[in-house]
Scaffold this motif. Sequence first.
Motif, PDB file in Angstrom:
ATOM      1  N   LEU A 234      66.322  -8.293  17.527  1.00  0.00           N
ATOM      2  CA  LEU A 234      67.502  -7.596  17.006  1.00  0.00           C
ATOM      3  C   LEU A 234      68.295  -6.939  18.131  1.00  0.00           C
ATOM      4  O   LEU A 234      69.513  -6.747  18.015  1.00  0.00           O
ATOM      5  CB  LEU A 234      67.082  -6.528  15.992  1.00  0.00           C
ATOM      6  CG  LEU A 234      66.493  -7.003  14.663  1.00  0.00           C
ATOM      7  CD1 LEU A 234      65.961  -5.802  13.873  1.00  0.00           C
ATOM      8  CD2 LEU A 234      67.541  -7.743  13.838  1.00  0.00           C
ATOM      9  N   LEU A 235      67.634  -6.589  19.220  1.00  0.00           N
ATOM     10  CA  LEU A 235      68.302  -5.902  20.323  1.00  0.00           C
ATOM     11  C   LEU A 235      69.182  -6.833  21.144  1.00  0.00           C
ATOM     12  O   LEU A 235      69.871  -6.371  22.064  1.00  0.00           O
ATOM     13  CB  LEU A 235      67.262  -5.248  21.233  1.00  0.00           C
ATOM     14  CG  LEU A 235      66.373  -4.184  20.567  1.00  0.00           C
ATOM     15  CD1 LEU A 235      65.308  -3.703  21.537  1.00  0.00           C
ATOM     16  CD2 LEU A 235      67.209  -3.007  20.076  1.00  0.00           C
ATOM     17  N   ALA A 236      69.162  -8.136  20.852  1.00  0.00           N
ATOM     18  CA  ALA A 236      70.066  -9.062  21.541  1.00  0.00           C
ATOM     19  C   ALA A 236      71.522  -8.720  21.253  1.00  0.00           C
ATOM     20  O   ALA A 236      72.412  -9.027  22.062  1.00  0.00           O
ATOM     21  CB  ALA A 236      69.766 -10.507  21.121  1.00  0.00           C
ATOM     22  N   ASP A 237      71.788  -8.110  20.111  1.00  0.00           N
ATOM     23  CA  ASP A 237      73.126  -7.604  19.798  1.00  0.00           C
ATOM     24  C   ASP A 237      73.308  -6.299  20.562  1.00  0.00           C
ATOM     25  O   ASP A 237      72.683  -5.284  20.244  1.00  0.00           O
ATOM     26  CB  ASP A 237      73.248  -7.376  18.289  1.00  0.00           C
ATOM     27  CG  ASP A 237      74.624  -6.876  17.868  1.00  0.00           C
ATOM     28  OD1 ASP A 237      75.267  -6.150  18.640  1.00  0.00           O
ATOM     29  OD2 ASP A 237      75.035  -7.189  16.738  1.00  0.00           O
ATOM     30  N   LYS A 238      74.132  -6.312  21.600  1.00  0.00           N
ATOM     31  CA  LYS A 238      74.257  -5.154  22.473  1.00  0.00           C
ATOM     32  C   LYS A 238      74.828  -3.925  21.756  1.00  0.00           C
ATOM     33  O   LYS A 238      74.509  -2.794  22.112  1.00  0.00           O
ATOM     34  CB  LYS A 238      75.122  -5.493  23.692  1.00  0.00           C
ATOM     35  CG  LYS A 238      74.444  -6.492  24.634  1.00  0.00           C
ATOM     36  CD  LYS A 238      73.078  -5.959  25.101  1.00  0.00           C
ATOM     37  CE  LYS A 238      72.337  -6.919  25.997  1.00  0.00           C
ATOM     38  NZ  LYS A 238      70.994  -6.413  26.396  1.00  0.00           N
ATOM     39  N   GLY A 239      75.647  -4.173  20.760  1.00  0.00           N
ATOM     40  CA  GLY A 239      76.145  -3.040  19.986  1.00  0.00           C
ATOM     41  C   GLY A 239      75.008  -2.351  19.237  1.00  0.00           C
ATOM     42  O   GLY A 239      74.912  -1.116  19.215  1.00  0.00           O
ATOM     43  N   PHE A 240      74.138  -3.172  18.638  1.00  0.00           N
ATOM     44  CA  PHE A 240      72.996  -2.598  17.934  1.00  0.00           C
ATOM     45  C   PHE A 240      72.016  -1.970  18.913  1.00  0.00           C
ATOM     46  O   PHE A 240      71.480  -0.883  18.659  1.00  0.00           O
ATOM     47  CB  PHE A 240      72.290  -3.681  17.110  1.00  0.00           C
ATOM     48  CG  PHE A 240      71.047  -3.197  16.427  1.00  0.00           C
ATOM     49  CD1 PHE A 240      71.115  -2.322  15.355  1.00  0.00           C
ATOM     50  CD2 PHE A 240      69.789  -3.600  16.874  1.00  0.00           C
ATOM     51  CE1 PHE A 240      69.961  -1.853  14.731  1.00  0.00           C
ATOM     52  CE2 PHE A 240      68.642  -3.145  16.264  1.00  0.00           C
ATOM     53  CZ  PHE A 240      68.725  -2.267  15.184  1.00  0.00           C
ATOM     54  N   GLU A 241      71.780  -2.640  20.050  1.00  0.00           N
ATOM     55  CA  GLU A 241      70.900  -2.039  21.058  1.00  0.00           C
ATOM     56  C   GLU A 241      71.416  -0.663  21.472  1.00  0.00           C
ATOM     57  O   GLU A 241      70.654   0.296  21.614  1.00  0.00           O
ATOM     58  CB  GLU A 241      70.804  -2.944  22.282  1.00  0.00           C
ATOM     59  CG  GLU A 241      69.883  -2.381  23.365  1.00  0.00           C
ATOM     60  CD  GLU A 241      70.011  -3.117  24.678  1.00  0.00           C
ATOM     61  OE1 GLU A 241      70.859  -2.692  25.504  1.00  0.00           O
ATOM     62  OE2 GLU A 241      69.272  -4.101  24.881  1.00  0.00           O
ATOM     63  N   GLY A 242      72.722  -0.547  21.648  1.00  0.00           N
ATOM     64  CA  GLY A 242      73.298   0.745  22.008  1.00  0.00           C
ATOM     65  C   GLY A 242      73.080   1.796  20.940  1.00  0.00           C
ATOM     66  O   GLY A 242      72.815   2.970  21.252  1.00  0.00           O
ATOM     67  N   ALA A 243      73.164   1.380  19.662  1.00  0.00           N
ATOM     68  CA  ALA A 243      72.941   2.327  18.575  1.00  0.00           C
ATOM     69  C   ALA A 243      71.496   2.818  18.569  1.00  0.00           C
ATOM     70  O   ALA A 243      71.230   4.009  18.328  1.00  0.00           O
ATOM     71  CB  ALA A 243      73.292   1.679  17.236  1.00  0.00           C
ATOM     72  N   VAL A 244      70.540   1.909  18.831  1.00  0.00           N
ATOM     73  CA  VAL A 244      69.130   2.306  18.887  1.00  0.00           C
ATOM     74  C   VAL A 244      68.893   3.258  20.058  1.00  0.00           C
ATOM     75  O   VAL A 244      68.226   4.284  19.920  1.00  0.00           O
ATOM     76  CB  VAL A 244      68.225   1.065  19.000  1.00  0.00           C
ATOM     77  CG1 VAL A 244      66.778   1.470  19.240  1.00  0.00           C
ATOM     78  CG2 VAL A 244      68.334   0.214  17.738  1.00  0.00           C
ATOM     79  N   THR A 245      69.466   2.926  21.207  1.00  0.00           N
ATOM     80  CA  THR A 245      69.305   3.789  22.375  1.00  0.00           C
ATOM     81  C   THR A 245      69.916   5.168  22.125  1.00  0.00           C
ATOM     82  O   THR A 245      69.325   6.190  22.494  1.00  0.00           O
ATOM     83  CB  THR A 245      69.948   3.136  23.606  1.00  0.00           C
ATOM     84  OG1 THR A 245      69.330   1.867  23.835  1.00  0.00           O
ATOM     85  CG2 THR A 245      69.781   4.010  24.840  1.00  0.00           C
ATOM     86  N   ASP A 246      71.083   5.199  21.517  1.00  0.00           N
ATOM     87  CA  ASP A 246      71.714   6.488  21.209  1.00  0.00           C
ATOM     88  C   ASP A 246      70.834   7.304  20.278  1.00  0.00           C
ATOM     89  O   ASP A 246      70.721   8.535  20.432  1.00  0.00           O
ATOM     90  CB  ASP A 246      73.085   6.269  20.563  1.00  0.00           C
ATOM     91  CG  ASP A 246      74.132   5.777  21.551  1.00  0.00           C
ATOM     92  OD1 ASP A 246      73.873   5.830  22.771  1.00  0.00           O
ATOM     93  OD2 ASP A 246      75.198   5.326  21.093  1.00  0.00           O
ATOM     94  N   TYR A 247      70.215   6.640  19.307  1.00  0.00           N
ATOM     95  CA  TYR A 247      69.313   7.344  18.382  1.00  0.00           C
ATOM     96  C   TYR A 247      68.132   7.933  19.141  1.00  0.00           C
ATOM     97  O   TYR A 247      67.760   9.096  18.955  1.00  0.00           O
ATOM     98  CB  TYR A 247      68.827   6.384  17.299  1.00  0.00           C
ATOM     99  CG  TYR A 247      67.876   7.007  16.306  1.00  0.00           C
ATOM    100  CD1 TYR A 247      68.352   7.685  15.185  1.00  0.00           C
ATOM    101  CD2 TYR A 247      66.495   6.926  16.479  1.00  0.00           C
ATOM    102  CE1 TYR A 247      67.482   8.263  14.272  1.00  0.00           C
ATOM    103  CE2 TYR A 247      65.623   7.500  15.577  1.00  0.00           C
ATOM    104  CZ  TYR A 247      66.127   8.164  14.475  1.00  0.00           C
ATOM    105  OH  TYR A 247      65.246   8.742  13.582  1.00  0.00           O
ATOM    106  N   ILE A 248      67.530   7.137  20.009  1.00  0.00           N
ATOM    107  CA  ILE A 248      66.362   7.604  20.763  1.00  0.00           C
ATOM    108  C   ILE A 248      66.729   8.776  21.660  1.00  0.00           C
ATOM    109  O   ILE A 248      66.050   9.814  21.665  1.00  0.00           O
ATOM    110  CB  ILE A 248      65.770   6.450  21.590  1.00  0.00           C
ATOM    111  CG1 ILE A 248      65.123   5.411  20.662  1.00  0.00           C
ATOM    112  CG2 ILE A 248      64.744   6.966  22.604  1.00  0.00           C
ATOM    113  CD1 ILE A 248      64.682   4.139  21.366  1.00  0.00           C
TER     114      ILE A 248
END
Length: 435
Positions: A234-248
């Motif tokens: 799922l993290l291949a989508d950089k927009g989604f990866e950014g959202a996960v990182t922002d959450y963390i």
Amino acid sequence: MSALVLALAVAGCHGGSPRTAAPGRVTQTPVTAACPGQPAGARALTLTTDDSLTLPAVEMGRGARGVVLVPEAGSRGECGWMPYAGELAAKGLHVLVFDLPCQGAGTCPKTGPGPAEDVSAVDTALNELHSAGVTTIVLAGASAGATAALAAEAGPAADSAPGVAAVVALSADELGTLPAEAPTIHVPVFMAVADGDTNVSTADERDLFAALAAPPVLKTLDVRPGGSGHGWDLLADKGFEGAVTDYITARLSAGYTVWGTGARTIVLSNESDQDQWSWQAYADHLVGEGYKVAMWDYSDQDPVANLTAMVAGLRAHGSGPVFLLGASKGGKISLVAAAGIKPPVTAVVTLSAEATLSPNIDVSTYVRKLTCPVLLLTAAQDGYGSADAAKTFQADLPNLAHVLTYDGSDHGTQLLSGADGTNVIADVDAFLKVR
């Protein structure tokens, strides 16, 4: 006994003492590039679980804010997380990746891998980061690793894994008994799954999400478009990866843990033999009542100054009226700090506050300086002197302090979960609502 009081009774020992150092840091050496995308300076570890299983691991980054990444099942193991782990470490986080039992070079129990062994492995990894000085951790997992991460925060398992600020679960599958255990998971959770995932149904993920104990403002389910992948893909989508990182990073940024989005903030200060995670079930209740809740772990160096700075930080980030609520030593810290916080806090609530704050601070001296309402709760037969101290504090502040005394000898947070727990919680709610 109400559901909240029951939850508090179960959680009462949660994180009650500092976790012991992990038994298995037997090596720590620079790592050759065993995994694609592995950052320079990564350090190899061997973790040993309580069942004497040995698990290879890689640690990267430094500092007190940590992330434990639990891998998917399959041959990739810790390497599947490596590129993302490097990105997190580059943001200043202390990251640990590891193989699960029977994965890679990890040893395997005689009975083969199972959920209990995976949870034990997760707990060992958490212990390792804590022993390295990490105080607050986000636990993230992919696929079967997401299930293990959630299971490590469920019910009694969570007692041996304090210090987790949130769980990120990407495509949790092989759910087993987890849906039945979900009502005991109180930490904030970020879940994600692709619509039409062939490994786990979106309906099952929605049901699991709905069953989590955390109130709605503390949990997120992101259903990604069909074809987005499974687990860490799922993290291949950089927009989604950014959202996960922002959450963390948001969950780790403050140095303390904030739950909820209410306009009024309650700062919870724990007993000396507990940590912030002893408040989890009660924090859920307060968030459900519409408050923002801040939990923290004080040090013995200057907890009054630490609490004062924390209130200033919360106010600087837009918190409205601030209340201090502390148990035992945390109650004494709250009373002493409140005397010096400017502008004053809205009110102070204490559970079993005693007369002297170590080493030799006379709490009465500070109570007499307070200009805000104070609610002092104690058990009549408290074994630490809080019943007598409450009477003294009320005499010190006759127009603003109010004492409520309950039968028995419950002390500190035990007042919330004991025989009078329902009444104690209702009495505090009523006091807070009129301020």
